[in-house]
Design a protein around this motif. Structure first.
Motif, mmCIF file in Angstrom:
data_model
loop_
_atom_site.group_PDB
_atom_site.id
_atom_site.type_symbol
_atom_site.label_atom_id
_atom_site.label_comp_id
_atom_site.label_asym_id
_atom_site.label_seq_id
_atom_site.Cartn_x
_atom_site.Cartn_y
_atom_site.Cartn_z
ATOM 1 N N SER A 174 4.627 51.577 23.730
ATOM 2 C CA SER A 174 4.031 52.368 22.654
ATOM 3 C C SER A 174 5.137 53.010 21.842
ATOM 4 N N LEU A 175 4.801 53.411 20.636
ATOM 5 C CA LEU A 175 5.754 54.127 19.794
ATOM 6 C C LEU A 175 5.831 55.576 20.257
ATOM 7 N N LEU A 207 12.654 48.347 24.741
ATOM 8 C CA LEU A 207 12.663 47.080 25.451
ATOM 9 C C LEU A 207 14.037 46.788 26.034
ATOM 10 N N PHE A 208 15.102 47.188 25.321
ATOM 11 C CA PHE A 208 16.438 46.943 25.845
ATOM 12 C C PHE A 208 17.422 47.858 25.137
ATOM 13 N N GLU A 209 18.347 48.436 25.905
ATOM 14 C CA GLU A 209 19.344 49.360 25.381
ATOM 15 C C GLU A 209 20.696 49.078 26.018
ATOM 16 N N ILE A 210 21.752 49.441 25.321
ATOM 17 C CA ILE A 210 23.070 49.500 25.950
ATOM 18 C C ILE A 210 23.134 50.818 26.697
ATOM 19 N N TYR A 235 10.195 48.873 20.416
ATOM 20 C CA TYR A 235 8.835 48.364 20.228
ATOM 21 C C TYR A 235 8.475 48.305 18.751
ATOM 22 N N ALA A 236 9.027 49.222 17.954
ATOM 23 C CA ALA A 236 8.796 49.165 16.503
ATOM 24 C C ALA A 236 9.266 47.826 15.942
ATOM 25 N N ASP A 237 10.348 47.295 16.484
ATOM 26 C CA ASP A 237 10.848 45.998 16.045
ATOM 27 C C ASP A 237 9.858 44.886 16.404
#
Length: 504
Positions: free
Chosen positions: A247-248, A267-270, A383-385
């Motif tokens: 969710s946003l 979803l994915f981060e450094i 998620y916005a992407d």
């Protein structure tokens, strides 16, 4: 995973990284991992996968910004970089770069190191007797996800690259020839598919930040977008929306102030950290790179003028600026603040630059009071992407009416007024390209140029966009050349099988 495992990474680095020299994935035989001593248990497997993740951070905090961030962001129309203290960066921003630019060689080396580590995991983990089959499959799938990610970056930035999917055994393997871009994309798709079908949907708290099936599916969908396979992209994004549980975040800025790390929108981060055990650092200097000088910053880059003007049009139904605008730029506005400081309080102390980016401009997670050691994670996929990519895929499939509500979901979170449901396909396409995605993802790592690159495959002229958006030195952009970076000169000199990209 964010705050632990430094010793595991250090141990693996001593065993593996010390054997690498400056060449293309070159490792001297005397320093290769001895399988009789390593790859014996789950701890070794974990060391291997941590090393594979480590290349997301590059060579420390300076390497990540000066090589990864600059190389991926400075060419875009969202960045205005005017300082002269980093000449190699100015050449990238001004399209006067050559094949000896340090950012290219370092970026190439970092990503191929990540691929080398991934191949080590893929080949050796299945041979560890004590591991269960499910553990083996997960480690291998994780390595394939990261290999796919590194190759997606390399093929987008350089296009004509070697495809290495096994651990080199001899000099011919070390110095591989370039593969066709189509073959590289096939491998990227295959790796992401394995990861999507194998990785877990979530992790325990201590392992948050590791790649999930949803991250793999998101990147699989994005790969299909690069290939303009909108039907397949549509399916991947829709499954994430329907079943991923994302969710946003209600507060846009929570994506960048630390409170939303590895959260509902991620979803994915450094994974970064301000902790420094034994002097080891996993932080970034992003605070100082964008902050005004009066706040201790170096003012390395700024919002592009056209983007700022577009942001001033991103308003609520009542005409107020949206939350994402207020959370992205620091400027002359009565409600504008950055890291708790009101713009009005420092306005008279500013130099010639008056507008600044402020994503990641928070000092609540730094080391020893030093803002050059920020522990803020850096988003790679939000998620916005997913929502906006799904809307784009629907629109390209002629389903504009179904696409608009997904764009409005993103807008509503920030209070931006809804788009009209009567927009045509071309109107929505232009809006996504020149308003929605630039405003939502301004200055975020590795998004805008990759958008331009995949739209270029649909005959969009990057030079025209840069020119129309007032990119400084856009006149230097040569079509057929500057869409790609040159193969690093250091690699050309070492590997006679490599051919330089056109124009260099």
């Amino acid at each position: 995973m964010k705050l632990t495992n430094y010793l595991l990474l250090l141990t693996f680095s001593l065993l593996l990284l010390a054997g690498c020299d400056d060449g293309f994935l070159v490792q001297t035989n005397g320093n290769e991992l001895n399988k009789e001593l390593f790859w014996k248990d789950k701890t070794d497997a974990k060391k291997g996968i941590i090393a594979t993740y480590s290349q997301l951070q590059a060579d420390g905090r300076w390497g990540w910004f000066e090589n990864h961030y600059i190389a991926q962001n400075y060419r875009s129309d969202l960045i205005r970089a005017t300082r002269k203290d980093l000449p190699f960066a100015q050449k990238i921003a001004g399209f006067t770069f050559t094949s000896d630019n340090k950012a290219f060689s370092d970026l190439w080396e970092d990503y191929y190191n990540g691929i080398f580590y991934a191949n080590q995991v893929i080949e050796n983990v299945p041979q560890i007797p004590e591991l269960s089959n499910s553990d083996k499959e997960q480690f291998v799938a994780e390595a394939k996800f990261l290999r796919g990610y590194y190759y997606l970056n390399l093929v987008t930035l350089f296009k004509n690259i070697p495809l290495v999917t096994s651990v080199p055994q001899n000099s011919d393997d070390y110095y591989a020839e370039q593969a066709s871009p189509e073959k590289v994309w096939d491998q990227i798709i295959a790796d992401f598919k394995v990861a999507k079908n194998t990785l877990p949907a979530s992790y325990s708290v201590e392992d948050k930040g590791r790649a999930t099936k949803w991250a793999a599916q998101g990147y699989l969908g994005k790969a299909y977008m690069f290939l303009h396979d909108f039907d397949k992209a549509d399916d991947e994004f829709k499954n994430i929306i329907d079943n991923g549980g994302f969710s946003l975040l209600s507060n846009f800025t929570d994506n960048f102030n630390g409170s939303g790390e590895n959260g509902a929108e991620s979803l994915f981060e450094i994974q970064h950290s301000s902790k420094r055990p034994n002097g080891f650092t996993e932080s970034t200097p992003l605070y100082n790179e964008q902050a005004p000088g009066i706040m201790g910053g170096w003012e390395e880059f700024f919002p592009a003028d056209w983007l700022f003007n577009r942001m001033m049009e991103d308003t609520t139904a009542s005409g107020e600026l949206s939350d994402r605008v207020m959370g992205t730029v620091f400027f002359d506005h009565p409600n504008s603040t950055a890291d708790g400081i009101a713009y009005a309080d420092i306005k008279s102390d500013l130099g010639s630059e008056k507008r600044f980016y402020k994503k990641y401009l928070y000092s609540n997670d730094i080391s020893d009071g030093n803002t050059t050691r920020s522990g803020m994670n850096v988003h790679l996929m939000r998620y916005a992407d997913i929502l906006l990519l799904y809307a784009e895929a629907l629109n390209e499939l002629g389903q504009t009416g179904q696409a608009i509500p997904y764009v409005n979901q993103v807008r509503q979170r920030s209070g931006s007024a809804d788009l009209s449901s009567s927009m045509s396909q071309s109107q929505l396409r232009n809006h996504l390209r020149h308003v929605e995605r630039p405003v939502e993802f301004a200055m975020e790592f590795g998004i805008r140029w990759f958008d331009l690159a995949r739209w270029k495959k649909g005959n969009l002229s990057i030079k025209s966009i840069l020119t129309n958006h007032g990119k400084p030195d856009a006149a230097n952009f040569e079509e057929g050349k500057h869409e790609l970076y040159p193969i690093p000169l250091s690699e050309i000199n070492k590997n006679a099988k490599l051919e330089q990209n056109s124009g260099y």
